[in-house]
Design an enzyme around this catalytic site. Sequence first.
Site, PDB file in Angstrom:
ATOM      1  N   ASN A 249       0.716  -1.268  -0.118  1.00  0.00           N
ATOM      2  CA  ASN A 249       0.186  -0.067  -0.090  1.00  0.00           C
ATOM      3  C   ASN A 249       0.659   1.242  -0.033  1.00  0.00           C
ATOM      4  OD1 ASN A 249      -2.977  -0.596   0.022  1.00  0.00           O
ATOM      5  ND2 ASN A 249      -1.776  -2.022   1.602  1.00  0.00           N
TER       6      ASN A 249
ATOM      7  N   ILE B  31      -1.626  -1.641  17.566  1.00  0.00           N
ATOM      8  CA  ILE B  31      -2.794  -0.578  18.229  1.00  0.00           C
ATOM      9  C   ILE B  31      -2.415   0.255  19.001  1.00  0.00           C
ATOM     10  CG2 ILE B  31      -5.082  -0.684  19.690  1.00  0.00           C
ATOM     11  CD1 ILE B  31      -5.260  -4.301  19.759  1.00  0.00           C
ATOM     12  N   LEU B  32      -3.137   1.249  18.651  1.00  0.00           N
ATOM     13  CA  LEU B  32      -2.382   2.951  19.328  1.00  0.00           C
ATOM     14  C   LEU B  32      -3.275   3.363  20.123  1.00  0.00           C
ATOM     15  CD1 LEU B  32      -1.753   4.290  15.623  1.00  0.00           C
ATOM     16  CD2 LEU B  32      -0.399   3.516  17.522  1.00  0.00           C
TER      17      LEU B  32
ATOM     18  N   ASN C 246      -6.771   4.376   8.595  1.00  0.00           N
ATOM     19  CA  ASN C 246      -5.968   2.785   8.187  1.00  0.00           C
ATOM     20  C   ASN C 246      -7.289   2.149   7.276  1.00  0.00           C
ATOM     21  OD1 ASN C 246      -5.639   0.802   9.102  1.00  0.00           O
ATOM     22  ND2 ASN C 246      -6.836  -0.247  10.138  1.00  0.00           N
TER      23      ASN C 246
ATOM     24  N   HIS D 278      -8.384  -1.512   6.022  1.00  0.00           N
ATOM     25  CA  HIS D 278      -8.464  -3.238   6.371  1.00  0.00           C
ATOM     26  C   HIS D 278      -9.127  -4.080   5.789  1.00  0.00           C
ATOM     27  CE1 HIS D 278      -9.813  -5.514  10.157  1.00  0.00           C
ATOM     28  NE2 HIS D 278     -11.111  -5.469   9.569  1.00  0.00           N
TER      29      HIS D 278
ATOM     30  N   SER E 125     -11.946  -1.853   3.621  1.00  0.00           N
ATOM     31  CA  SER E 125     -12.235  -0.172   3.810  1.00  0.00           C
ATOM     32  C   SER E 125     -11.561   0.790   4.375  1.00  0.00           C
ATOM     33  CB  SER E 125     -13.447  -0.635   5.429  1.00  0.00           C
ATOM     34  OG  SER E 125     -14.226  -1.997   5.233  1.00  0.00           O
TER      35      SER E 125
ATOM     36  N   ASP F 190     -11.157  -0.791  14.992  1.00  0.00           N
ATOM     37  CA  ASP F 190     -10.982  -0.618  13.725  1.00  0.00           C
ATOM     38  C   ASP F 190     -13.058  -0.360  13.689  1.00  0.00           C
ATOM     39  OD1 ASP F 190      -9.057  -2.293  12.845  1.00  0.00           O
ATOM     40  OD2 ASP F 190      -9.948  -4.037  12.844  1.00  0.00           O
TER      41      ASP F 190
END
Length: 215
Positions: A17, A95-96, A110, A112, A139, A148
């Site tokens: 990406n 994970i933030l 993000n 996903h 998404s 998410d």
Amino acid sequence: MSRTIKLAVLISGNGSNLQSIIDAIDSGQLDAEIKTVISNNRSAHGLVRATRHGLPTWVLEHRDFEDRDRFDDALQHYLAAIEPDYIVLAGFMRILGPRFIEAFADKILNIHPSLLPAYKGLNTHQRALDNNEREHGVSIHLVTAKLDDGPVILQAGYPIKPGDKAADLQRRGHRLEHQMYPQLLRWLSDQSLVIKAGQIFYKQALLENPIQFKP
Ligand code: GRF
């Protein structure tokens, strides 16, 4: 009106990406500048891609930190100095925490591999196959404190065919992903997409449902 948007791209792995964003910038299709590529994994292939294109990279391995908060604080400190317009999570497998997300509200995106809100979390392709789904998808959403779960901005579905394996879905999804991030970033750059106070505006109207991506 287009403006050059400043990006920080966060990766953990292959970075395809990231590559699609680099290619869109290089070919003049996206008015953006990647200020930094950050990885929480020093062997991420995405770092090789970034270096090959002369982009600054930074490795921040979580095992070097005492706990989650310290990791987030270091990342926050670094990014605050860079002042990115957007923080692009592109396969960032970490994970933030809420404090970090709050500090960069309206700026963290993000991608996903599912049609959110379905299949949050990991192994989405296999789980969709196990449930005999007929469709899966991709998404891009605004990141909020819940995993998410932020508002979905852009979405694309694709059919699941008989005999498909997880790798087939992944390949199909990736083909879409590589068009979707550049497209969404282009909209942010030309300001047809605006994110304000957790709300998404597309062509000046409040977005109530995700935009359906058309390849
Ligand atoms: C993508 O499938 C993305 O949806 C997920 O992680 C994967 C990253 O792939 N969040 P790559 O590193 O960009 O190739």
